[in-house]
Design an enzyme around this catalytic site. Structure first.
Site, mmCIF file in Angstrom:
data_model
loop_
_atom_site.group_PDB
_atom_site.id
_atom_site.type_symbol
_atom_site.label_atom_id
_atom_site.label_comp_id
_atom_site.label_asym_id
_atom_site.label_seq_id
_atom_site.Cartn_x
_atom_site.Cartn_y
_atom_site.Cartn_z
ATOM 1 N N THR A 195 0.860 -1.181 0.000
ATOM 2 C CA THR A 195 0.000 0.000 0.000
ATOM 3 C C THR A 195 0.897 1.233 0.000
ATOM 4 O O THR A 195 2.106 1.130 0.166
ATOM 5 C CB THR A 195 -0.910 0.014 1.241
ATOM 6 O OG1 THR A 195 -1.838 1.080 1.122
ATOM 7 C CG2 THR A 195 -0.109 0.217 2.510
ATOM 8 N N ALA A 249 -5.827 -5.473 6.290
ATOM 9 C CA ALA A 249 -7.055 -4.685 6.135
ATOM 10 C C ALA A 249 -8.036 -4.954 7.274
ATOM 11 O O ALA A 249 -8.665 -4.024 7.787
ATOM 12 C CB ALA A 249 -7.706 -5.005 4.793
#
Length: 271
Positions: free
Chosen positions: A69, A117
């Site tokens: 990310t 996540a």
């Protein structure tokens, strides 16, 4: 044999000596698996534990989660800019291109998502609940410092248990703009600029060349947008869309959501 001893070793040994006739079968008179013992005989066999990797087979026992990310937040004279990508990966597999990596804690607080996540989403939603409880009890909004400390204290209790979280808590309170980095090891750092994730080094490169305290809102937004774009261009684990937020004295505002392919064409035409 205790279940714990079976699971902790590389194999389990079973033996039967001078026992009654025994067998593993599928029906009366059938020995389905071929193991059978008669009185006076002995039967022994071992079952290897598939969850255990021995010392000599070259397999590392620790499960490694590969995360990718790029999240960015920085302070300037008009508040805090938060910019993130939207790609979720599972190793080399792109799981999603539309992940919302900015979690809206309350109208004045934002949290970013980097790492696992599920971990980030759960703990930051739990933080949102705790911030609301604080507001109801004390009749005032929680400060950015207190919110980040709450999150750090919560995850520190689970240190070493496999959590994966690197988040930035951004907001505006009575002391002005606030920006803190909090991770799953319980670390909590106050700063003016943070980039987290596999593409953070590329984002830092853009920020180092363009960050000034006297940036206008438009210039700051463009700097954050370009930093995330450059990270998605060079880092295979970042991509999707660039989501941009501006935190100011009136709360946070969602500035834009732009596809990195469109940004690539735009910057290419400008060059």
């Amino acid at each position: 044999m205790a279940l714990a001893s079976v699971l902790s070793g590389d194999c389990a040994d079973f033996s039967f000596d001078n026992c009654q006739p025994s067998g593993f079968g599928c029906g009366p008179g059938q020995g389905g698996l071929g193991f059978e013992a008669t009185p006076g005989d002995s039967l022994s066999f071992s079952v290897r534990n598939p969850l255990y990797a021995g010392e000599d087979d070259g397999v590392e026992r620790k499960i490694e989660f590969l995360h990718g990310t790029t999240t960015l937040a920085f302070k300037f004279q008009h508040g805090v800019i938060v910019a993130v990508d939207s790609r979720a990966t599972a190793g080399s597999y792109i799981a999603s291109q539309t992940v919302k990596k900015v979690i809206e804690i309350n109208p004045y607080l934002l949290g970013t998502m980097a790492g696992g996540a599920a971990d980030c989403s759960f703990w930051e939603r739990l933080l949102a609940r705790q911030c609301r409880i604080y507001e109801l009890r004390n009749k005032e909004r929680i400060s950015v410092a207190a919110a980040s400390k709450l999150l750090a204290n919560m995850v520190y209790q689970y240190k070493g248990m496999g959590l994966s979280m690197g988040t930035m808590v951004c907001g505006w309170d009575k002391r002005g703009p606030g920006l803190y980095y909090v991770d799953s090891e319980g670390n909590r750092v106050c700063g003016d600029l943070f980039a987290v994730g596999s593409g953070s080094m590329y984002a830092y490169g853009v920020m180092d060349s363009g960050l000034r305290q006297d940036l206008t809102v438009e210039e700051a937004c463009e700097l954050g947008r370009r930093a995330i774009y450059q990270a998605t261009y060079r880092d295979a684990y970042s991509g999707g869309q660039v989501n941009l937020y501006h935190v100011h004295s009136e709360g946070w505002t969602r500035v834009s959501q732009e596809d990195v392919l469109m940004l690539h064409q735009q910057y290419k035409n400008q060059a």
